[in-house]
Design an enzyme around this catalytic site. Structure first.
Site, PDB file in Angstrom:
ATOM      1  N   GLN A  31       0.832  -1.214   0.000  1.00  0.00           N
ATOM      2  CA  GLN A  31       0.000   0.000   0.000  1.00  0.00           C
ATOM      3  C   GLN A  31       0.863   1.259   0.000  1.00  0.00           C
ATOM      4  O   GLN A  31       2.066   1.198   0.257  1.00  0.00           O
ATOM      5  CB  GLN A  31      -0.877  -0.002   1.249  1.00  0.00           C
ATOM      6  CG  GLN A  31      -0.061  -0.133   2.534  1.00  0.00           C
ATOM      7  CD  GLN A  31      -0.850  -0.665   3.721  1.00  0.00           C
ATOM      8  OE1 GLN A  31      -2.076  -0.681   3.700  1.00  0.00           O
ATOM      9  NE2 GLN A  31      -0.162  -1.085   4.765  1.00  0.00           N
ATOM     10  N   ASP A 137       1.443 -11.872   7.791  1.00  0.00           N
ATOM     11  CA  ASP A 137      -0.003 -11.821   7.607  1.00  0.00           C
ATOM     12  C   ASP A 137      -0.707 -12.375   8.856  1.00  0.00           C
ATOM     13  O   ASP A 137      -0.431 -13.503   9.283  1.00  0.00           O
ATOM     14  CB  ASP A 137      -0.321 -12.674   6.366  1.00  0.00           C
ATOM     15  CG  ASP A 137      -1.797 -12.764   6.116  1.00  0.00           C
ATOM     16  OD1 ASP A 137      -2.512 -11.795   6.426  1.00  0.00           O
ATOM     17  OD2 ASP A 137      -2.254 -13.814   5.624  1.00  0.00           O
ATOM     18  N   GLY A 138      -1.612 -11.581   9.420  1.00  0.00           N
ATOM     19  CA  GLY A 138      -2.309 -11.986  10.642  1.00  0.00           C
ATOM     20  C   GLY A 138      -3.156 -13.233  10.456  1.00  0.00           C
ATOM     21  O   GLY A 138      -3.330 -14.025  11.392  1.00  0.00           O
ATOM     22  N   ASP A 156      -6.983  -4.699  14.945  1.00  0.00           N
ATOM     23  CA  ASP A 156      -6.848  -3.281  14.607  1.00  0.00           C
ATOM     24  C   ASP A 156      -6.467  -3.174  13.135  1.00  0.00           C
ATOM     25  O   ASP A 156      -5.378  -2.712  12.789  1.00  0.00           O
ATOM     26  CB  ASP A 156      -5.786  -2.644  15.523  1.00  0.00           C
ATOM     27  CG  ASP A 156      -5.657  -1.147  15.288  1.00  0.00           C
ATOM     28  OD1 ASP A 156      -6.437  -0.594  14.500  1.00  0.00           O
ATOM     29  OD2 ASP A 156      -4.753  -0.549  15.898  1.00  0.00           O
ATOM     30  N   GLY A 157      -7.366  -3.630  12.288  1.00  0.00           N
ATOM     31  CA  GLY A 157      -7.071  -3.647  10.856  1.00  0.00           C
ATOM     32  C   GLY A 157      -7.576  -2.399  10.168  1.00  0.00           C
ATOM     33  O   GLY A 157      -8.322  -1.606  10.747  1.00  0.00           O
ATOM     34  N   SER A 158      -7.202  -2.228   8.895  1.00  0.00           N
ATOM     35  CA  SER A 158      -7.790  -1.141   8.113  1.00  0.00           C
ATOM     36  C   SER A 158      -9.126  -1.610   7.551  1.00  0.00           C
ATOM     37  O   SER A 158      -9.619  -2.683   7.910  1.00  0.00           O
ATOM     38  CB  SER A 158      -6.812  -0.631   7.053  1.00  0.00           C
ATOM     39  OG  SER A 158      -6.096  -1.672   6.497  1.00  0.00           O
ATOM     40  N   ASP A 159      -9.736  -0.815   6.681  1.00  0.00           N
ATOM     41  CA  ASP A 159     -11.094  -1.139   6.207  1.00  0.00           C
ATOM     42  C   ASP A 159     -11.112  -2.493   5.493  1.00  0.00           C
ATOM     43  O   ASP A 159     -10.096  -2.935   4.955  1.00  0.00           O
ATOM     44  CB  ASP A 159     -11.564  -0.036   5.248  1.00  0.00           C
ATOM     45  CG  ASP A 159     -11.610   1.318   5.937  1.00  0.00           C
ATOM     46  OD1 ASP A 159     -12.292   1.435   6.968  1.00  0.00           O
ATOM     47  OD2 ASP A 159     -10.925   2.249   5.463  1.00  0.00           O
ATOM     48  N   PRO A 163      -5.851  -5.720   1.399  1.00  0.00           N
ATOM     49  CA  PRO A 163      -5.128  -6.692   2.223  1.00  0.00           C
ATOM     50  C   PRO A 163      -5.837  -7.062   3.527  1.00  0.00           C
ATOM     51  O   PRO A 163      -5.618  -8.130   4.073  1.00  0.00           O
ATOM     52  CB  PRO A 163      -3.790  -6.005   2.525  1.00  0.00           C
ATOM     53  CG  PRO A 163      -3.874  -4.610   2.032  1.00  0.00           C
ATOM     54  CD  PRO A 163      -5.074  -4.501   1.137  1.00  0.00           C
TER      55      PRO A 163
HETATM   56  N1  SPD Z   1     -11.383   3.861   8.041  1.00  0.00           N
HETATM   57  C1  SPD Z   1     -10.298   3.615   8.898  1.00  0.00           C
HETATM   58  C2  SPD Z   1     -10.319   2.313   9.596  1.00  0.00           C
HETATM   59  C3  SPD Z   1      -9.022   2.209  10.281  1.00  0.00           C
HETATM   60  C4  SPD Z   1      -8.930   1.250  11.350  1.00  0.00           C
HETATM   61  N2  SPD Z   1      -7.592   1.098  11.892  1.00  0.00           N
HETATM   62  C5  SPD Z   1      -6.904   2.285  12.217  1.00  0.00           C
HETATM   63  C6  SPD Z   1      -5.568   2.020  12.817  1.00  0.00           C
HETATM   64  C7  SPD Z   1      -5.369   2.764  14.081  1.00  0.00           C
HETATM   65  N3  SPD Z   1      -4.447   2.109  14.931  1.00  0.00           N
END
Ligand code: SPD
Length: 278
Positions: A31, A137-138, A156-159, A163
């Site tokens: 990314q 990779d988790g 604590d992942g992204s959207d 990935p």
């Molecule tokens: N749209 C954002 C979602 C992000 C979630 N994780 C943020 C990481 C903060 N530690």
């Protein structure tokens, strides 16, 4: 000319911040990674042009992904964090003296390196002896895990696109559950019930197929699309409201967002959420 950084979500929502300057820009194998200095939110991290965290509101997110779980779980010696490369989540976990081991599994080392260098205000105790960091990779980590069970797992992942998509699926929750003690707790970030209502409802319902209870709770995160954000507390044994009073009080004393009233109130479901969840 003024410099702005915008997150555009789903082609329909845009949230932009005026910048003082760009501090770091990199492209990892997963990314794009940006650290910027904004006028109003302080320094902030964005991945793939989506806001992840900022100095101004990071405490809302990191205190709330951690403390409802760590004040309710009976034992909190062993904690696993999946994602969370900015370090805010492990910082909050490590505030609990009862925690003996924290493993953070983050896919992208560039995120950790950029945050360690450019977000010093997060004050992450990266060198704490209790912390083990793994860059992998988790999903694979949990699938292959043969070690001692964890008391708490925090996602604590992204959207849930790209990935991170697999971190919000039934097979992932099943394999996380196998790595959790019987009375353990899993908390995941679960998107916005306004801006991502379908994802939010799908993820909470998916968690409910793996755990006896999965209760969403709500936190204002002004940096994120719509500002209303959710986490979900999942457990086979524990009531998310039954926190350890003394432990919560200790944490509250040094917290910027979390306190016992917030803990109780965060689990109240607005009527539209009750409807979304059927
Ligand atoms: N749209 C954002 C979602 C992000 C979630 N994780 C943020 C990481 C903060 N530690």
């Amino acid at each position: 000319m003024a410099l702005w950084f915008d997150e555009t979500y789903g082609g329909q929502i845009r949230f932009g911040l005026k910048l003082k300057r760009s501090i770091f820009h990199g492209k990892s194998e997963y990314q794009s990674v940006d650290v910027v200095e904004t006028e109003v939110f302080g320094r902030a991290l964005a991945l793939e042009d989506a806001w992840m965290t900022s100095e101004r509101d990071e405490a809302h997110y990191h205190e709330m992904i951690v403390h409802p779980a760590l004040t309710v779980a009976r034992r909190i010696e062993r904690v696993l964090v999946i994602g969370g490369g900015d370090g805010g989540t492990v910082r909050e976990v490590l505030r609990h003296a009862e925690v003996k081991h924290v493993t953070m599994v983050e896919l992208d080392k560039m995120v950790v390196d950029a945050c360690r260098e450019h977000l010093p205000a997060f004050k992450v105790p990266w060198d704490d002896k209790r912390l083990t960091m793994r860059f992998e990779d988790g999903i694979a980590y949990l699938n292959n895990y043969k070690g001692e069970l964890y008391d708490v797992i925090l996602i604590d992942g992204s959207d849930p696109v790209g990935p991170a998509e697999g971190l919000y699926s039934s097979p992932f929750y099943e394999s996380a559950k196998k790595c959790l003690t019987k009375d353990g707790v899993l908390v995941s970030q679960t998107e916005s019930p306004i801006a991502m209502a379908d994802d939010f409802a799908r993820i909470v319902k998916t968690l409910r197929t793996s755990f006896k209870r999965a209760e969403p709770f709500f936190v204002p995160i002004p940096l994120y699309p719509s500002g209303m954000w959710s986490f979900t507390f999942a457990s086979d044994a524990l009531d998310p409201q039954a926190f350890d009073e003394a432990r919560a009080k200790r944490i509250e004393d040094g917290a910027r967002y979390y306190n016992r009233d917030i803990h109780r109130a965060a689990f109240a479901q607005p009527s539209f959420v009750r409807k979304l969840l059927g």
